[in-house]
Write a protein that holds these residues in place. Structure first.
Motif, PDB file in Angstrom:
ATOM      1  N   LYS A 188      13.307  22.970 -42.174  1.00 49.64           N
ATOM      2  CA  LYS A 188      13.799  24.331 -41.969  1.00 49.64           C
ATOM      3  C   LYS A 188      15.297  24.330 -41.682  1.00 49.64           C
ATOM      4  CE  LYS A 188      13.306  28.313 -38.894  1.00 49.64           C
ATOM      5  NZ  LYS A 188      12.616  28.875 -37.725  1.00 49.64           N
ATOM      6  N   ASN A 189      15.751  23.390 -40.884  1.00 49.19           N
ATOM      7  CA  ASN A 189      17.174  23.309 -40.560  1.00 49.19           C
ATOM      8  C   ASN A 189      18.009  22.947 -41.790  1.00 49.19           C
ATOM      9  OD1 ASN A 189      16.437  23.885 -37.961  1.00 49.19           O
ATOM     10  ND2 ASN A 189      16.645  21.796 -37.202  1.00 49.19           N
ATOM     11  N   ILE A 190      17.448  22.125 -42.654  1.00 49.75           N
ATOM     12  CA  ILE A 190      18.167  21.768 -43.881  1.00 49.75           C
ATOM     13  C   ILE A 190      18.354  23.001 -44.753  1.00 49.75           C
ATOM     14  CG2 ILE A 190      18.048  20.439 -46.025  1.00 49.75           C
ATOM     15  CD1 ILE A 190      16.651  18.243 -44.505  1.00 49.75           C
ATOM     16  N   TYR A 191      17.309  23.829 -44.854  1.00 51.99           N
ATOM     17  CA  TYR A 191      17.436  25.054 -45.638  1.00 51.99           C
ATOM     18  C   TYR A 191      18.505  25.973 -45.042  1.00 51.99           C
ATOM     19  CZ  TYR A 191      13.340  24.078 -48.520  1.00 51.99           C
ATOM     20  OH  TYR A 191      12.474  23.532 -49.430  1.00 51.99           O
ATOM     21  N   ILE A 192      18.511  26.099 -43.729  1.00 54.24           N
ATOM     22  CA  ILE A 192      19.513  26.947 -43.074  1.00 54.24           C
ATOM     23  C   ILE A 192      20.917  26.398 -43.317  1.00 54.24           C
ATOM     24  CG2 ILE A 192      20.336  27.766 -40.833  1.00 54.24           C
ATOM     25  CD1 ILE A 192      17.429  27.866 -39.933  1.00 54.24           C
ATOM     26  N   LEU A 193      21.051  25.082 -43.339  1.00 55.83           N
ATOM     27  CA  LEU A 193      22.342  24.456 -43.628  1.00 55.83           C
ATOM     28  C   LEU A 193      22.801  24.761 -45.053  1.00 55.83           C
ATOM     29  CD1 LEU A 193      24.619  22.419 -42.846  1.00 55.83           C
ATOM     30  CD2 LEU A 193      23.120  20.613 -43.729  1.00 55.83           C
ATOM     31  N   LEU A 194      21.855  24.822 -45.983  1.00 55.20           N
ATOM     32  CA  LEU A 194      22.210  25.030 -47.381  1.00 55.20           C
ATOM     33  C   LEU A 194      22.731  26.435 -47.657  1.00 55.20           C
ATOM     34  CD1 LEU A 194      19.310  23.182 -49.244  1.00 55.20           C
ATOM     35  CD2 LEU A 194      21.683  22.436 -48.993  1.00 55.20           C
ATOM     36  N   TYR A 195      22.262  27.429 -46.901  1.00 55.08           N
ATOM     37  CA  TYR A 195      22.651  28.811 -47.176  1.00 55.08           C
ATOM     38  C   TYR A 195      24.170  29.016 -47.106  1.00 55.08           C
ATOM     39  CZ  TYR A 195      17.635  29.657 -46.588  1.00 55.08           C
ATOM     40  OH  TYR A 195      16.276  29.611 -46.709  1.00 55.08           O
ATOM     41  N   PRO A 196      24.838  28.669 -45.991  1.00 55.31           N
ATOM     42  CA  PRO A 196      26.302  28.840 -45.968  1.00 55.31           C
ATOM     43  C   PRO A 196      27.018  27.918 -46.945  1.00 55.31           C
ATOM     44  CG  PRO A 196      25.557  27.695 -43.998  1.00 55.31           C
ATOM     45  CD  PRO A 196      24.333  28.198 -44.689  1.00 55.31           C
ATOM     46  N   LEU A 197      26.459  26.728 -47.198  1.00 57.87           N
ATOM     47  CA  LEU A 197      27.080  25.830 -48.166  1.00 57.87           C
ATOM     48  C   LEU A 197      27.078  26.441 -49.555  1.00 57.87           C
ATOM     49  CD1 LEU A 197      25.721  22.321 -47.072  1.00 57.87           C
ATOM     50  CD2 LEU A 197      27.990  23.299 -46.655  1.00 57.87           C
ATOM     51  N   VAL A 198      25.985  27.094 -49.924  1.00 54.51           N
ATOM     52  CA  VAL A 198      25.916  27.769 -51.222  1.00 54.51           C
ATOM     53  C   VAL A 198      26.953  28.889 -51.288  1.00 54.51           C
ATOM     54  CG1 VAL A 198      24.487  29.217 -52.698  1.00 54.51           C
ATOM     55  CG2 VAL A 198      23.515  27.177 -51.655  1.00 54.51           C
ATOM     56  N   CYS A 199      27.107  29.646 -50.195  1.00 55.89           N
ATOM     57  CA  CYS A 199      28.111  30.710 -50.165  1.00 55.89           C
ATOM     58  C   CYS A 199      29.513  30.142 -50.356  1.00 55.89           C
ATOM     59  CB  CYS A 199      28.031  31.463 -48.839  1.00 55.89           C
ATOM     60  SG  CYS A 199      26.546  32.467 -48.626  1.00 55.89           S
ATOM     61  N   ILE A 200      29.791  29.017 -49.710  1.00 60.38           N
ATOM     62  CA  ILE A 200      31.108  28.397 -49.821  1.00 60.38           C
ATOM     63  C   ILE A 200      31.358  27.933 -51.254  1.00 60.38           C
ATOM     64  CG2 ILE A 200      32.498  26.420 -49.086  1.00 60.38           C
ATOM     65  CD1 ILE A 200      31.178  26.658 -46.342  1.00 60.38           C
ATOM     66  N   ILE A 201      30.351  27.309 -51.866  1.00 58.54           N
ATOM     67  CA  ILE A 201      30.505  26.823 -53.244  1.00 58.54           C
ATOM     68  C   ILE A 201      30.723  27.983 -54.207  1.00 58.54           C
ATOM     69  CG2 ILE A 201      29.308  25.681 -55.148  1.00 58.54           C
ATOM     70  CD1 ILE A 201      27.929  23.918 -53.040  1.00 58.54           C
ATOM     71  N   VAL A 202      29.930  29.048 -54.051  1.00 51.90           N
ATOM     72  CA  VAL A 202      30.086  30.217 -54.921  1.00 51.90           C
ATOM     73  C   VAL A 202      31.474  30.833 -54.751  1.00 51.90           C
ATOM     74  CG1 VAL A 202      29.275  32.563 -55.367  1.00 51.90           C
ATOM     75  CG2 VAL A 202      27.625  30.715 -55.032  1.00 51.90           C
ATOM     76  N   ILE A 205      34.095  28.658 -56.555  1.00 57.83           N
ATOM     77  CA  ILE A 205      34.072  28.869 -58.001  1.00 57.83           C
ATOM     78  C   ILE A 205      34.686  30.215 -58.361  1.00 57.83           C
ATOM     79  CG2 ILE A 205      32.563  29.130 -60.007  1.00 57.83           C
ATOM     80  CD1 ILE A 205      30.611  27.189 -58.656  1.00 57.83           C
ATOM     81  N   ALA A 206      34.368  31.240 -57.571  1.00 58.19           N
ATOM     82  CA  ALA A 206      34.887  32.580 -57.847  1.00 58.19           C
ATOM     83  C   ALA A 206      36.408  32.621 -57.741  1.00 58.19           C
ATOM     84  CB  ALA A 206      34.267  33.591 -56.890  1.00 58.19           C
ATOM     85  N   THR A 207      36.974  31.937 -56.747  1.00 57.14           N
ATOM     86  CA  THR A 207      38.423  31.935 -56.595  1.00 57.14           C
ATOM     87  C   THR A 207      39.103  31.222 -57.760  1.00 57.14           C
ATOM     88  OG1 THR A 207      38.235  29.968 -55.172  1.00 57.14           O
ATOM     89  CG2 THR A 207      38.407  32.124 -54.091  1.00 57.14           C
ATOM     90  N   LEU A 208      38.512  30.137 -58.223  1.00 56.79           N
ATOM     91  CA  LEU A 208      39.091  29.424 -59.358  1.00 56.79           C
ATOM     92  C   LEU A 208      39.071  30.284 -60.620  1.00 56.79           C
ATOM     93  CD1 LEU A 208      37.604  25.838 -58.824  1.00 56.79           C
ATOM     94  CD2 LEU A 208      39.955  26.586 -58.431  1.00 56.79           C
ATOM     95  N   VAL A 209      37.952  30.968 -60.861  1.00 61.97           N
ATOM     96  CA  VAL A 209      37.852  31.845 -62.029  1.00 61.97           C
ATOM     97  C   VAL A 209      38.849  32.998 -61.923  1.00 61.97           C
ATOM     98  CG1 VAL A 209      36.342  33.428 -63.283  1.00 61.97           C
ATOM     99  CG2 VAL A 209      35.451  31.235 -62.468  1.00 61.97           C
ATOM    100  N   LEU A 210      38.961  33.581 -60.717  1.00 64.05           N
ATOM    101  CA  LEU A 210      39.903  34.682 -60.515  1.00 64.05           C
ATOM    102  C   LEU A 210      41.340  34.217 -60.709  1.00 64.05           C
ATOM    103  CD1 LEU A 210      40.533  37.577 -59.689  1.00 64.05           C
ATOM    104  CD2 LEU A 210      40.389  36.842 -57.287  1.00 64.05           C
TER     105      LEU A 210
END
Length: 225
Positions: A188-202, A205-210
Motif C-alpha cells: 500500500k505504501n509503495i502505491y502511495i509513493l507512486l502517485y506523486p512520482l507519476v505526477c512529477i513525471i507527467v 514531460i509536459a514542460t518539455l513539450v511546452l
C-alpha cells in the motif's frame, strides 16, 4: 486512489490540492528568474563596461556555488511557511544561468547590421532593447521560464522531502516522505509513493513539450520566410 498513511485523507484529493501549491511555487519562481535574469543579462550584454564587469562578477559567484545546499541553508535560516517564501528562496540562486545566456546572445545580436543601423539613426537605447533585441531572445526567455518552473517544483519537492519547510501533507514531497518513513515493504505504501512520482513525471514531460512548442512558435529564427 486510496487513503493517506498519515491523515486518513484521500490520496487523490491530496494530490489535486497539493498541485495548486506546487504550480504556484513554479509560476512565481519562473517569473522572478525570467524577469531578473533577462533584465540583468540585457543590461550586461548591451551596455558593457563596468555594468558588465559587476554583473558578471556577481553572476559567477552565484554560478560557482551549488544551488541545492544553499536552498537547504536558506531553508534552515528563513521560515518557510508559504509557497511565496519557498519560491523566493529558490529564485535567489537560480537566475544567474539565464543572465549569462542572455548576455551572450545580446552581445552577439548588437553586432548585427540591424542594430548598427539603429545606432547610426540615433534611436534610443530603450527602443533598441525592447523593440529590436528583446523580440529576438523572447523565445529563449519563455523556454527558460518553463524550465525554471520545472526545476523549482523539483527543488520544492526536495526541500519538503528532507523536512526543511513547514509541513504540508498535500505537498508531493511530503507524500513521498510519508510513504518512505512508513516503510516501503508494505504494498500500500509503495502505491502511495507512486502517485506523486507519476505526477512529477507527467509534469516533466509536459514542460518539455511546452518548451519545444514555445520555441517553434516564438523563435523568429525558426520561422519560414
Amino acid at each position: 486512489l486510496g487513503t493517506s498513511i498519515t491523515t486518513g485523507q484521500d490520496i487523490f484529493s491530496m494530490l489535486i490540492y497539493g498541485t495548486r501549491s506546487s504550480l504556484s511555487i513554479g509560476l512565481i519562481t519562473g517569473l522572478v528568474i525570467a524577469v531578473l535574469g533577462s533584465l540583468l543579462g540585457v543590461a550586461a550584454g548591451y551596455l558593457g563596461g563596468w555594468v558588465d564587469k559587476i554583473n558578471m562578477s556577481v553572476t559567477n559567484i552565484f554560478l560557482s556555488i551549488p544551488s541545492f545546499p544553499i536552498y537547504l541553508l536558506l531553508a534552515a535560516i528563513v521560515t518557510i511557511n508559504t509557497p511565496v517564501s519557498l519560491a523566493v528562496i529558490i529564485s535567489i540562486w537560480s537566475w544567474a544561468g539565464l543572465c549569462r545566456s542572455i548576455r551572450v546572445q545580446i552581445m552577439s545580436l548588437k553586432e548585427r547590421d540591424f542594430i548598427q543601423i539603429c545606432t547610426v539613426m540615433h534611436m534610443s537605447k530603450a527602443h533598441i532593447i525592447f523593440k529590436e533585441l528583446m523580440p529576438n531572445v523572447f523565445s529563449y526567455i519563455a523556454i527558460n521560464f518553463v524550465m525554471a518552473m520545472r526545476n523549482a517544483i523539483m527543488a520544492s519537492v526536495g526541500i519538503m522531502l528532507v523536512g526543511l519547510a513547514a509541513y504540508d501533507p498535500t505537498n508531493w514531497g511530503a507524500i513521498i516522505n510519508a510513504a518512505r518513513t512508513k516503510g516501503l515493504m508494505n504494498v500500500k505504501n509503495i502505491y502511495i509513493l507512486l502517485y506523486p512520482l507519476v505526477c512529477i513525471i507527467v509534469f516533466q514531460i509536459a514542460t518539455l513539450v511546452l518548451a519545444n512548442g514555445l520555441d517553434e512558435t516564438l523563435n523568429p529564427r525558426l520561422k519560414v520566410l
